[in-house]
Design a protein around this motif. Structure first.
Motif, PDB file in Angstrom:
ATOM      1  N   ALA A   1     -27.233  -5.890  -8.280  1.00 47.05           N
ATOM      2  CA  ALA A   1     -26.637  -4.770  -8.262  1.00 47.05           C
ATOM      3  C   ALA A   1     -26.132  -4.634  -6.939  1.00 47.05           C
ATOM      4  O   ALA A   1     -24.967  -4.159  -6.807  1.00 47.05           O
ATOM      5  N   LEU A   2     -26.741  -4.726  -5.801  1.00 45.51           N
ATOM      6  CA  LEU A   2     -26.418  -4.924  -4.575  1.00 45.51           C
ATOM      7  C   LEU A   2     -25.382  -5.788  -4.225  1.00 45.51           C
ATOM      8  O   LEU A   2     -24.283  -5.648  -3.481  1.00 45.51           O
ATOM      9  N   ILE A   3     -25.322  -7.074  -4.888  1.00 44.46           N
ATOM     10  CA  ILE A   3     -24.235  -7.994  -4.675  1.00 44.46           C
ATOM     11  C   ILE A   3     -23.046  -7.683  -5.381  1.00 44.46           C
ATOM     12  O   ILE A   3     -22.039  -7.675  -4.580  1.00 44.46           O
ATOM     13  N   ALA A   4     -23.273  -7.291  -6.639  1.00 42.96           N
ATOM     14  CA  ALA A   4     -22.021  -6.569  -7.290  1.00 42.96           C
ATOM     15  C   ALA A   4     -21.157  -5.498  -6.446  1.00 42.96           C
ATOM     16  O   ALA A   4     -20.046  -5.405  -6.623  1.00 42.96           O
ATOM     17  N   LEU A   5     -21.968  -4.687  -5.744  1.00 40.07           N
ATOM     18  CA  LEU A   5     -21.569  -3.574  -4.999  1.00 40.07           C
ATOM     19  C   LEU A   5     -21.287  -3.890  -3.635  1.00 40.07           C
ATOM     20  O   LEU A   5     -20.676  -3.276  -2.915  1.00 40.07           O
TER      21      LEU A   5
ATOM     22  N   ARG B   1     -23.919  -4.145   2.575  1.00 43.70           N
ATOM     23  CA  ARG B   1     -24.294  -4.613   3.790  1.00 43.70           C
ATOM     24  C   ARG B   1     -25.704  -4.309   4.151  1.00 43.70           C
ATOM     25  O   ARG B   1     -26.265  -3.209   3.801  1.00 43.70           O
ATOM     26  N   PHE B   2     -26.251  -5.098   5.132  1.00 44.84           N
ATOM     27  CA  PHE B   2     -27.781  -4.689   5.464  1.00 44.84           C
ATOM     28  C   PHE B   2     -27.428  -4.354   6.993  1.00 44.84           C
ATOM     29  O   PHE B   2     -27.146  -5.473   7.785  1.00 44.84           O
ATOM     30  N   GLU B   3     -28.223  -3.662   7.272  1.00 45.61           N
ATOM     31  CA  GLU B   3     -28.489  -3.306   8.765  1.00 45.61           C
ATOM     32  C   GLU B   3     -29.972  -3.654   9.047  1.00 45.61           C
ATOM     33  O   GLU B   3     -30.957  -3.262   8.420  1.00 45.61           O
ATOM     34  N   VAL B   4     -30.103  -4.700  10.038  1.00 44.29           N
ATOM     35  CA  VAL B   4     -31.497  -5.523  10.310  1.00 44.29           C
ATOM     36  C   VAL B   4     -31.776  -5.029  11.587  1.00 44.29           C
ATOM     37  O   VAL B   4     -30.640  -5.332  12.487  1.00 44.29           O
TER      38      VAL B   4
ATOM     39  N   VAL C   1     -25.472  -7.489   8.264  1.00 44.90           N
ATOM     40  CA  VAL C   1     -24.744  -8.736   7.634  1.00 44.90           C
ATOM     41  C   VAL C   1     -24.699  -8.269   6.106  1.00 44.90           C
ATOM     42  O   VAL C   1     -25.303  -7.396   5.708  1.00 44.90           O
ATOM     43  N   ASN C   2     -23.706  -8.866   5.463  1.00 43.07           N
ATOM     44  CA  ASN C   2     -23.441  -8.866   4.075  1.00 43.07           C
ATOM     45  C   ASN C   2     -24.847  -9.429   3.163  1.00 43.07           C
ATOM     46  O   ASN C   2     -25.442 -10.208   3.689  1.00 43.07           O
ATOM     47  N   VAL C   3     -24.738  -8.915   2.109  1.00 48.87           N
ATOM     48  CA  VAL C   3     -25.986  -9.268   1.227  1.00 48.87           C
ATOM     49  C   VAL C   3     -25.905 -10.602   1.000  1.00 48.87           C
ATOM     50  O   VAL C   3     -27.093 -11.298   0.672  1.00 48.87           O
TER      51      VAL C   3
ATOM     52  N   THR D   1     -33.494  -2.199   7.747  1.00 45.37           N
ATOM     53  CA  THR D   1     -33.712  -0.811   7.964  1.00 45.37           C
ATOM     54  C   THR D   1     -32.977  -0.107   7.007  1.00 45.37           C
ATOM     55  O   THR D   1     -33.179   1.056   6.314  1.00 45.37           O
ATOM     56  N   THR D   2     -31.742  -0.468   6.744  1.00 43.16           N
ATOM     57  CA  THR D   2     -30.782   0.523   5.990  1.00 43.16           C
ATOM     58  C   THR D   2     -29.835  -0.280   5.356  1.00 43.16           C
ATOM     59  O   THR D   2     -29.423  -1.588   5.744  1.00 43.16           O
ATOM     60  N   ILE D   3     -29.423   0.052   4.118  1.00 45.61           N
ATOM     61  CA  ILE D   3     -28.421  -0.603   3.004  1.00 45.61           C
ATOM     62  C   ILE D   3     -27.189   0.127   3.069  1.00 45.61           C
ATOM     63  O   ILE D   3     -27.350   1.350   2.814  1.00 45.61           O
ATOM     64  N   LEU D   4     -26.275  -0.302   3.373  1.00 44.95           N
ATOM     65  CA  LEU D   4     -24.771   0.243   3.184  1.00 44.95           C
ATOM     66  C   LEU D   4     -24.052   0.068   2.107  1.00 44.95           C
ATOM     67  O   LEU D   4     -23.962  -1.332   1.916  1.00 44.95           O
TER      68      LEU D   4
END
Length: 287
Positions: free
Chosen positions: A128-132, A135-138, A147-149, A166-169
């Motif tokens: 689901a995150l890939i389809a959407l 981006r990930f905050e690390v 970075v993107n998923v 830490t965070t998923i955008l």
């Protein structure tokens, strides 16, 4: 026998910086704990230092504006289901969160844990995150990184173990998405295959944007680029998903105790059809 003080074996820092400082060769991060608790069943040692992230307040946060839905990595599956329920483009994530596992697990298991669990190809949230296009905050030892998923998954979960997601955008987008999963027996088990699709249409109901992600087939979930290319520019209809049969050679499905590879591949076109049908239903409902 391990005679170390219990306080030294379970740490609960209240900042990401302190959590990073606690990481070492024998340390393992703990989010909701559902994956760690099953470690003995996977034959993994539990003679480790557990670093709980539960005390880091901002990693539980949820917010959204016109640009992004921002999710702390400790948001639970239940929390995901609630915060995405009225965001039409987030349908895939809402369905993946509310269909996974069972109620007890969904109330505890976290978004970050689902992403970072090592050796867990059947995670529902990741496609689901890939389809959407998430981006990930690390947070790394040298500072923050976004970075993107796809990049994150290709480089391997934890990418060396000295960082914390830490965070998923998730970008706010015009379109709709849906998630479908195949089980062998009953609810509560891991899917043998899952599919998430995001579709954006133009004014003529033609597919303008399409991202389709597949999980559980291979060791790492991934985009189905050939099928996306075949569908782009076509009028949207549930029949368009039939093209999935022509692009199955993009996968090398894995064999395992829960299902053989050939079966995982065989159910894939049907899952695409289910996801498209769900999107079509929501368009009719205006949901």
């Amino acid at each position: 026998m391990n005679t170390a003080n219990t306080d030294d074996l379970f740490l609960r820092p209240v900042s990401v910086e302190a959590a990073l400082a606690a990481l070492g060769d024998q340390a393992v991060l703990v989010a909701g704990g559902t994956w760690v608790m099953r470690a003995p069943l996977r034959g993994e040692s539990i003679d480790r230092v557990f670093v709980s992230l539960s005390g880091i307040a901002h990693m539980h946060a949820i917010s959204h504006d016109t640009e992004f839905l921002r999710l702390g990595a400790l948001v639970t599956h239940d929390g995901l289901g609630a915060c995405t329920r009225n965001l039409p483009e987030m349908g895939a994530l809402m369905q993946a969160a509310t269909m996974s596992a069972n109620p007890a697990i969904r109330s505890t298991a976290t978004l970050g844990g689902n992403i970072c669990a090592v050796g867990f190809p059947a995670a529902d949230l990741v496609p689901a995150l890939i389809a959407l296009d998430a981006r990930f905050e690390v947070q790394t030892q040298t500072g923050p990184e976004t970075v993107n998923v796809a990049t994150y998954l290709q480089s391997g979960a934890y990418r060396g173990g000295k960082e914390i997601l830490t965070t998923i955008l998730i970008p706010r987008q015009t379109g709709r998405s849906a998630h479908a999963r195949a089980l062998l027996r009953k609810a509560g088990e891991y899917p043998v295959a899952n599919v998430s699709a995001f579709i954006g249409l133009n004014a003529d109901n033609v597919i303008e944007t399409v991202r389709i992600a597949v999980g559980a087939l291979e060791a790492t979930p991934k985009r189905w680029h050939g099928l996306e290319t075949a569908l782009k520019g076509l009028p949207f209809s549930t029949a368009a998903a039939e093209k999935a049969h022509d692009h199955l050679d993009e996968f090398a499905p894995r064999d395992s105790t829960d299902a053989p590879g050939w079966y995982r591949l065989r159910v894939l076109p049907g899952l695409v059809g289910q996801a498209f049908a769900t999107i079509a239903d929501h368009m009719l409902e205006g949901a």
